[in-house]
Scaffold this motif. Structure first.
Motif, PDB file in Angstrom:
ATOM      1  N   ARG A   1     -39.833 -91.727   2.348  1.00 25.24           N
ATOM      2  CA  ARG A   1     -40.952 -92.403   2.530  1.00 25.24           C
ATOM      3  C   ARG A   1     -40.758 -93.573   2.413  1.00 25.24           C
ATOM      4  NH1 ARG A   1     -46.071 -88.972   0.469  1.00 25.24           N
ATOM      5  NH2 ARG A   1     -46.947 -90.890   1.352  1.00 25.24           N
ATOM      6  N   ALA A   2     -39.857 -94.192   1.384  1.00 26.04           N
ATOM      7  CA  ALA A   2     -39.717 -95.536   1.084  1.00 26.04           C
ATOM      8  C   ALA A   2     -39.080 -96.023   2.295  1.00 26.04           C
ATOM      9  CB  ALA A   2     -38.910 -95.813   0.053  1.00 26.04           C
TER      10      ALA A   2
ATOM     11  N   GLU B   1     -52.193 -98.710  -0.497  1.00 28.66           N
ATOM     12  CA  GLU B   1     -52.564 -97.823   0.843  1.00 28.66           C
ATOM     13  C   GLU B   1     -53.415 -98.226   1.540  1.00 28.66           C
ATOM     14  OE1 GLU B   1     -52.980 -94.092  -1.124  1.00 28.66           O
ATOM     15  OE2 GLU B   1     -51.020 -93.637  -1.163  1.00 28.66           O
TER      16      GLU B   1
ATOM     17  N   ASN C   1     -40.299 -93.613  -7.243  1.00 24.58           N
ATOM     18  CA  ASN C   1     -40.920 -92.191  -7.571  1.00 24.58           C
ATOM     19  C   ASN C   1     -39.982 -91.258  -6.977  1.00 24.58           C
ATOM     20  OD1 ASN C   1     -43.117 -92.334  -9.371  1.00 24.58           O
ATOM     21  ND2 ASN C   1     -43.527 -93.892  -7.905  1.00 24.58           N
TER      22      ASN C   1
ATOM     23  N   ARG D   1     -39.054 -90.816  -3.758  1.00 27.42           N
ATOM     24  CA  ARG D   1     -39.314 -90.424  -2.432  1.00 27.42           C
ATOM     25  C   ARG D   1     -38.590 -91.311  -1.437  1.00 27.42           C
ATOM     26  NH1 ARG D   1     -44.174 -89.289  -5.457  1.00 27.42           N
ATOM     27  NH2 ARG D   1     -45.229 -91.205  -5.105  1.00 27.42           N
TER      28      ARG D   1
ATOM     29  N   HIS E   1     -41.405 -96.793   5.223  1.00 28.53           N
ATOM     30  CA  HIS E   1     -42.225 -98.121   4.975  1.00 28.53           C
ATOM     31  C   HIS E   1     -41.637 -99.297   5.062  1.00 28.53           C
ATOM     32  CE1 HIS E   1     -45.964 -96.035   3.659  1.00 28.53           C
ATOM     33  NE2 HIS E   1     -45.307 -95.201   2.702  1.00 28.53           N
TER      34      HIS E   1
ATOM     35  N   TYR F   1     -42.920 -98.501  -4.543  1.00 26.77           N
ATOM     36  CA  TYR F   1     -43.343 -97.419  -5.269  1.00 26.77           C
ATOM     37  C   TYR F   1     -42.975 -95.970  -4.966  1.00 26.77           C
ATOM     38  CZ  TYR F   1     -46.709 -94.404  -6.675  1.00 26.77           C
ATOM     39  OH  TYR F   1     -47.393 -93.129  -7.437  1.00 26.77           O
ATOM     40  N   GLU F   2     -42.738 -95.730  -3.404  1.00 26.17           N
ATOM     41  CA  GLU F   2     -42.053 -94.599  -3.204  1.00 26.17           C
ATOM     42  C   GLU F   2     -40.735 -94.389  -3.702  1.00 26.17           C
ATOM     43  OE1 GLU F   2     -43.905 -92.194  -2.394  1.00 26.17           O
ATOM     44  OE2 GLU F   2     -45.566 -92.877  -1.087  1.00 26.17           O
TER      45      GLU F   2
END
Length: 107
Positions: A99-100, A73, A94, A96, A103, A90-91
């Motif tokens: 959010r992914a 981060e 998981n 999300r 990014h 990572y998002e």
């Protein structure tokens, strides 16, 4: 090398990152970690990214997902595109997904 070590001695974060990279490539992960952590504390984005890898893989440090994500981060905030991409992965992993995708668009 002499000049780089001189710059390390005066807390030049770029020189610390470079020395950390040389140590990492030589397999000296603990020394590498020491240089990366100092460079990261001085705001070096590449050092934060390398620390995320070291914590993720357990090179020279105990594996720690939380610390890996923290440094990922920090690198992302500093504008590191690969860190941004990895944070998206990572998002995504998981669940999300929104959010992914954000990014990945920025990366």
């Amino acid at each position: 090398m002499k000049q780089r070590l001189k710059r390390v001695g005066v807390n030049d974060p770029v020189a610390m990152y470079q020395e950390g990279t040389f140590q990492f490539e030589d397999g000296n992960y603990e020394r590498s970690f020491e240089h990366f952590i100092k460079a990261a504390k001085l705001g070096d984005v590449e050092a934060h990214f390398q620390l995320s890898i070291m914590y993720n893989n357990g090179h020279g440090v105990e594996k720690d997902k939380g610390k890996a994500i923290h440094h990922l981060e920090e690198a992302t905030i500093g504008g590191h595109p690969t860190a941004r991409y990895n944070l998206g992965v990572y998002e995504w992993n998981n669940d999300r997904n929104e959010r992914a995708v954000k990014h990945w668009i920025i990366a």
